[in-house]
Scaffold this active site. Structure first.
Site, short mmCIF file in Angstrom:
data_model
loop_
_atom_site.label_atom_id
_atom_site.label_comp_id
_atom_site.label_asym_id
_atom_site.label_seq_id
_atom_site.Cartn_x
_atom_site.Cartn_y
_atom_site.Cartn_z
CG LEU A 100 -6.92 -12.51 34.05
CD1 LEU A 100 -7.47 -11.59 32.87
CD2 LEU A 100 -7.38 -13.86 33.74
CG ASP A 101 -0.78 -16.45 33.90
OD1 ASP A 101 -0.82 -16.42 34.95
OD2 ASP A 101 -0.82 -17.74 33.48
CE LYS A 102 4.74 -8.71 30.33
NZ LYS A 102 6.23 -8.28 30.65
CB THR A 104 -4.18 -14.57 30.25
OG1 THR A 104 -3.28 -15.74 30.34
CG2 THR A 104 -5.64 -15.04 30.25
NE ARG A 202 0.09 -20.81 30.23
CZ ARG A 202 1.03 -19.94 30.67
NH1 ARG A 202 0.65 -19.17 31.76
NH2 ARG A 202 2.17 -19.89 30.02
#
Length: 274
Positions: A100-102, A104, A202
């Site tokens: 997961l992105d930082k 998110t 996104r």
């Protein structure tokens, strides 16, 4: 350390790509460890322990907090996986199943066995893992838009940052959207990625014209600056809400949900009152 010149070969600075040769003399300056760093790690480990949603002998499922990277990297000593390895030091095998992105939040799975990792990766490749995200976007989402099917192409890294764009040259990418709630000038959406491309939700929301709030890569800064965030941290509102897959050991369907943070719940409640 290389960039700062703390590691030298034959008394000279070298680049990371330099390959050592026979008789090269490598000098490394003393490394100092500060107690402050250790306290920081301990604090986040305690926070991470409270974020565990489920654990058995095969996997750990975490409700990942906003602002913590899943793994260490450039400028980051400890990510989620490094902290979990400290937290579960007696477990021999611990690997991220996905990322997961930082910024998110939500469901993150860590495998405790190699066989678990292989099984879940196979399910991901075969599109058998069903994920559902919650996201807050600018504007009122049209009821007519229930599916976005637009190909995504990865751009080359721009100053170390990965970006993607909609392009006919890209890979097939599909996201299903469901409206959960509409506010005055925002919409809370369920986003269900059929494919799993980088930054898929996104870029799809942004391309439609309803970018995710506080998305610093694909969002709208002018609209973001108009938001009265009060106590809400200015982080992208994208949450990995639920996941369904076949448990690698029991072979039965496994479903789990990750609750929203208290901070985000309060913010959504405040929107109801406006």
């Amino acid at each position: 350390m290389l960039r700062k010149g703390n590691i030298r070969v034959n008394k000279k600075r070298v680049k990371p790509k330099y390959k050592l040769k026979n008789k090269d003399i490598v000098k490394i300056t003393n490394i100092k460890f500060q107690n402050k760093t250790n306290k920081y790690i301990d604090k986040n480990i305690i926070k991470l322990e409270k974020s565990i949603l489920y654990e058995d002998n095969y996997l750990i499922i975490i409700n990942k907090p906003v602002g913590i990277s899943v793994h260490g990297g450039s400028g980051i000593n400890y990510g989620i996986i490094e902290r979990i390895r400290l937290l579960r030091s007696k477990v021999k095998y611990l690997e991220l199943v996905h990322r997961l992105d930082k910024d998110t939040s939500g469901i993150l799975i860590i495998a405790k066995k190699r066989s678990t990792l292989v099984s879940l990766h196979k399910q991901i490749r075969e599109l058998k893992v069903k994920k559902k995200y919650l996201t807050l976007v600018h504007g009122l989402w049209s009821k007519k838009i229930k599916k976005v099917d637009l190909p995504i192409l990865k751009n080359k890294k721009n100053k170390g940052i990965n970006l993607v764009k909609i392009s006919s040259l890209g890979k097939k990418s599909q996201t299903i959207f469901e409206i959960k709630k509409k506010y005055f000038n925002m919409t809370l959406l369920y986003a269900i990625p059929v494919t799993g491309r980088t930054h898929q939700i996104r870029i799809h929301t942004s391309h439609i014209g309803n970018p995710i709030i506080f998305d610093n890569k694909y969002g709208n800064k002018i609209l973001d600056n108009k938001i009265n965030i009060q106590n809400l941290r200015k982080k992208i509102i994208l949450h990995a809400y639920s996941m369904k897959f076949i448990h690698p050991n029991t072979k039965s369907e496994f479903y789990i949900q990750a609750p929203l943070s208290i901070e985000l719940k309060k913010y959504l409640k405040s929107l109801n009152n406006n």
